[in-house]
Enzyme design. Sequence first.
Site, mmCIF file in Angstrom:
data_model
loop_
_atom_site.group_PDB
_atom_site.id
_atom_site.type_symbol
_atom_site.label_atom_id
_atom_site.label_comp_id
_atom_site.label_asym_id
_atom_site.label_seq_id
_atom_site.Cartn_x
_atom_site.Cartn_y
_atom_site.Cartn_z
ATOM 1 N N ASP A 106 77.401 -2.639 30.342
ATOM 2 C CA ASP A 106 76.258 -1.777 30.015
ATOM 3 C C ASP A 106 76.185 -0.562 30.926
ATOM 4 O O ASP A 106 75.126 0.026 31.083
ATOM 5 C CB ASP A 106 74.951 -2.583 30.066
ATOM 6 N N LYS A 157 66.775 -7.510 46.680
ATOM 7 C CA LYS A 157 65.437 -6.956 46.470
ATOM 8 C C LYS A 157 64.594 -6.881 47.752
ATOM 9 O O LYS A 157 63.607 -7.593 47.921
ATOM 10 C CB LYS A 157 64.702 -7.779 45.406
ATOM 11 N N ASP A 217 72.901 2.521 33.878
ATOM 12 C CA ASP A 217 73.076 1.331 33.051
ATOM 13 C C ASP A 217 72.081 1.432 31.902
ATOM 14 O O ASP A 217 70.955 1.876 32.092
ATOM 15 C CB ASP A 217 72.904 0.045 33.855
HETATM 16 P P1 GTP Z 1 69.235 -8.457 30.255
HETATM 17 O O1 GTP Z 1 68.975 -9.773 29.566
HETATM 18 O O2 GTP Z 1 68.463 -7.375 29.622
HETATM 19 O O3 GTP Z 1 69.147 -8.497 31.757
HETATM 20 O O4 GTP Z 1 70.744 -8.063 29.948
HETATM 21 P P2 GTP Z 1 72.161 -8.685 30.326
HETATM 22 O O5 GTP Z 1 72.136 -10.158 30.519
HETATM 23 O O6 GTP Z 1 73.066 -8.170 29.238
HETATM 24 O O7 GTP Z 1 72.539 -7.882 31.620
HETATM 25 P P3 GTP Z 1 72.876 -8.253 33.124
HETATM 26 O O8 GTP Z 1 72.595 -7.038 33.909
HETATM 27 O O9 GTP Z 1 72.227 -9.531 33.512
HETATM 28 O O10 GTP Z 1 74.455 -8.512 33.093
HETATM 29 C C1 GTP Z 1 75.420 -7.587 33.572
HETATM 30 C C2 GTP Z 1 76.606 -7.560 32.624
HETATM 31 O O11 GTP Z 1 77.216 -8.839 32.554
HETATM 32 C C3 GTP Z 1 76.218 -7.164 31.218
HETATM 33 O O12 GTP Z 1 77.232 -6.308 30.722
HETATM 34 C C4 GTP Z 1 76.204 -8.478 30.470
HETATM 35 O O13 GTP Z 1 76.630 -8.282 29.127
HETATM 36 C C5 GTP Z 1 77.236 -9.310 31.238
HETATM 37 N N1 GTP Z 1 76.924 -10.759 31.296
HETATM 38 C C6 GTP Z 1 75.822 -11.328 31.869
HETATM 39 N N2 GTP Z 1 75.874 -12.655 31.738
HETATM 40 C C7 GTP Z 1 77.023 -12.945 31.073
HETATM 41 C C8 GTP Z 1 77.639 -14.173 30.621
HETATM 42 O O14 GTP Z 1 77.136 -15.298 30.809
HETATM 43 N N3 GTP Z 1 78.832 -14.063 29.960
HETATM 44 C C9 GTP Z 1 79.422 -12.859 29.724
HETATM 45 N N4 GTP Z 1 80.579 -12.837 29.069
HETATM 46 N N5 GTP Z 1 78.873 -11.680 30.139
HETATM 47 C C10 GTP Z 1 77.688 -11.729 30.804
#
Ligand code: GTP
Length: 363
Positions: A106, A157, A217
Site C-alpha cells: 500500500d 508509538k 501509504d
Molecule cells: P488495515 O486493515 O487498514 O490496517 O490494512 P492492512 O492490513 O492492509 O495494512 P497493514 O498496514 O496492517 O499491512 C501492511 C502491508 O502488509 C499491507 O500491504 C498489507 O496488505 C500486508 N499484510 C498485512 N497482513 C498481511 C497478511 O497476513 N498476509 C499478507 N500476505 N499480507 C499482509
Amino acid sequence: MKAVILVGGEATRLLPLTCNTPKVMVPVINIPFLEHVIHYLSQHQIKDIILAQRHLSQSIKSYFGNGSRFEVELTCTIEDIPLGTAGAVKNAEQYLDDTFLVLNGDIYTDLDIAAMIDFHLKRKAKATIALTPVDDPTSYGLIETNAQGRVTRFLEKPQWSEVTTNMINAGTYVLEPEALNRIPPQANFSFEHELFPLLLDQGEPVYAYTSSAYWIDIGTPEKYFQLHRDLFSGNSARHSCPIGDEVLVGEQSYIHPTVHIRGPAVIGSNCIIGHKVKLTGPVVIGSGGTIQEDSVIEESIIWRNAQLGQRVSLKNSIVADNCRLNDNTTIEDSILGDSVTVVSGCKLEPGSKIWSGTTVEVP
Ligand code: GTP
C-alpha cells in the site's frame, strides 16, 4: 533481484472502497495501485515479483496474469491462515535464495531502490529498513540508529517526551534469506513487532536506510486522495499523469462542446460528458462513465461505469465502481462503495460513508 509485495491485509481503514476491491486494485488515476508499484519495480530492473496474498484474488489474477503484459514475471503465494507481514514472506521462502526486497503493498514511493540495495550490501546487513520522515511520529513505530545507520532501538508509538527522531519504518526492506530462519513457519509473525526486534536482540546487523524521497501509504481515504493531489501537482518524480491544468481524455469518450473543465482532470475511455457539465480538478473519471447535463463535479475521484444524472453536485468525494447518482443529488465530502444508488433529489450528509450495494433514499 526478486521482490515480494505484501498484498494480503484486511484494508479495513479504506472501507467502504475495499468492500469488493482488494486494496492493491484500488485505481489511482484510473490504473490499479499495484500496476503503479509493478511499474516502479520494473523501472528499477526488478522483474521477478512475488505477490504474497492471503486469499486468491480473482481480480488480481485476471488483471495481472503471469505479469507478461507488464514485462515482469509474477508468482503468487496464498495463505491458509493470516500470516502477518513476516509470516507471509516466510510462506514464499522457496522462491527466495538470494538478497531480496519486500514492499508493503500500500505504499507509493520514489525511494531509490538501487541505492538502498547498495547500502545494504556494503554494510553486509541481514536486514535493511527504509526510513521516511513524518511530521507527527507519535502514532508510528520509530527507529533509532547510530551514525553509521545501524539500528539501535525500536520504539512503538512513543509519547512526545520520548520522541528522539521523526523517522519511521517506510514498509520497504532489503533482506538476506537467512533472516527468514528466525520466522516460524505457518505462524502469524510481523516484521515490525517481531522479526526486526528479534534480530536486534540477537546482535544481527540491522540497518536503516534514510530517504526523504516521496512516500505515502494509501491506507486511508484521505491518504488515497492525497496521493492523487500529489501526483497531479508533480510532487512525485514519477510524472505519469497530467499536471497543473492539463486534461487527459481516453479513447472513444465524448465531451459535449459546452462542457467546462478546469484541470487537472483525467477522463477514462468510453465516457460521455453531457451538456454544460462543469468539472473542477483534480477530477478523475473512470472508463464507461456517463455524466448528464448541468452536473457539477469538483475535486472528486470516480471509478468505472458511474452513471450520474442531470444536475448532480459531487464535491470532494470518492465514488467506487458501478454507482448510480440520479438527478438532482448532492454529495459532498463522502465516500461511496461500489454499486451504490442514490435516488433522485437526495442530499447526503457530508462525511457519509456508504456501504457497497446500498440504495440511498430521500429520508
Ligand atoms: P488495515 O486493515 O487498514 O490496517 O490494512 P492492512 O492490513 O492492509 O495494512 P497493514 O498496514 O496492517 O499491512 C501492511 C502491508 O502488509 C499491507 O500491504 C498489507 O496488505 C500486508 N499484510 C498485512 N497482513 C498481511 C497478511 O497476513 N498476509 C499478507 N500476505 N499480507 C499482509
